[in-house]
Motif scaffolding. Structure first.
Motif, PDB file in Angstrom:
ATOM      1  N   UNK A  32      34.366  34.591 -54.904  1.00  0.00           N
ATOM      2  CA  UNK A  32      32.927  34.118 -55.299  1.00  0.00           C
ATOM      3  C   UNK A  32      32.503  33.276 -55.894  1.00  0.00           C
ATOM      4  N   UNK A  33      31.912  32.431 -55.087  1.00  0.00           N
ATOM      5  CA  UNK A  33      31.281  30.888 -56.093  1.00  0.00           C
ATOM      6  C   UNK A  33      29.553  31.127 -55.391  1.00  0.00           C
ATOM      7  N   UNK A  34      29.675  30.922 -56.841  1.00  0.00           N
ATOM      8  CA  UNK A  34      27.671  30.791 -56.617  1.00  0.00           C
ATOM      9  C   UNK A  34      27.538  29.416 -57.530  1.00  0.00           C
ATOM     10  N   UNK A  35      26.119  28.554 -56.213  1.00  0.00           N
ATOM     11  CA  UNK A  35      25.674  27.530 -57.182  1.00  0.00           C
ATOM     12  C   UNK A  35      24.875  28.135 -58.348  1.00  0.00           C
ATOM     13  N   UNK A  36      24.828  27.596 -59.266  1.00  0.00           N
ATOM     14  CA  UNK A  36      24.092  27.951 -60.633  1.00  0.00           C
ATOM     15  C   UNK A  36      23.339  26.895 -61.106  1.00  0.00           C
ATOM     16  N   UNK A  37      23.473  25.896 -60.400  1.00  0.00           N
ATOM     17  CA  UNK A  37      22.757  24.506 -61.480  1.00  0.00           C
ATOM     18  C   UNK A  37      23.239  23.297 -60.478  1.00  0.00           C
ATOM     19  N   UNK A  38      22.005  22.925 -59.915  1.00  0.00           N
ATOM     20  CA  UNK A  38      21.914  21.633 -58.959  1.00  0.00           C
ATOM     21  C   UNK A  38      20.268  20.885 -59.826  1.00  0.00           C
TER      22      UNK A  38
END
Length: 140
Positions: free
Chosen positions: A76-82
């Motif tokens: 699983x990959x999750x974008x935590x900061x953009x």
């Protein structure tokens, strides 16, 4: 900046090429698994042309347990900061129950990508993420 709401989960299997002669995965396999999940996220969010303009500038991993040839794996990959031109991902790689052993987290970590403008001559420079990509990464 808006809050990211993007993640992807990918089911795969540890193949022979991922292992040493004892059938235990190489640490570098985690990078391949994570990049495959990231590619899935890019496809799901229609981020066409993402990889040529989003190199990894930092990658860190904690290796917690071995994985074995033939073992099913969930990544699983999750974008935590953009940010304006950078993006931070968190990841986990889980080995499913295998040969009588319970499910176990094999690795966790985080990495940073930076958006590059490759349109001009010379060295690419960091640039803001395309607004339509930001919309797709923050959509529910």
């Amino acid at each position: 900046m808006r809050t990211p709401n993007a993640s992807a989960t990918l089911r795969s299997r540890i193949e022979w090429i991922d292992t040493d002669a004892a059938g235990i995965y190489h640490n570098s396999t985690v990078t391949r698994l994570v990049e495959s999940a990231e590619a899935s996220l890019a496809r799901e969010r229609s981020l066409d042309g993402y990889f040529p303009v989003a190199p990894r500038v930092r990658f860190e991993a904690d290796f917690e347990a071995p994985l074995f040839f033939g073992q099913e794996v969930i990544t699983t990959v999750t974008v935590t900061e953009l940010g304006r031109s950078s993006m931070v991902f968190a990841f986990e790689v889980w080995g499913e129950e295998f040969d009588g052993a319970p499910r176990v987290r094999a690795a966790k970590g985080r990495y940073v990508t930076v958006h590059l403008d490759r349109s001009g001559p010379g060295r690419p420079q960091s640039a803001p993420w395309p607004s339509d990509w930001v919309d797709r990464l923050t959509a529910s």
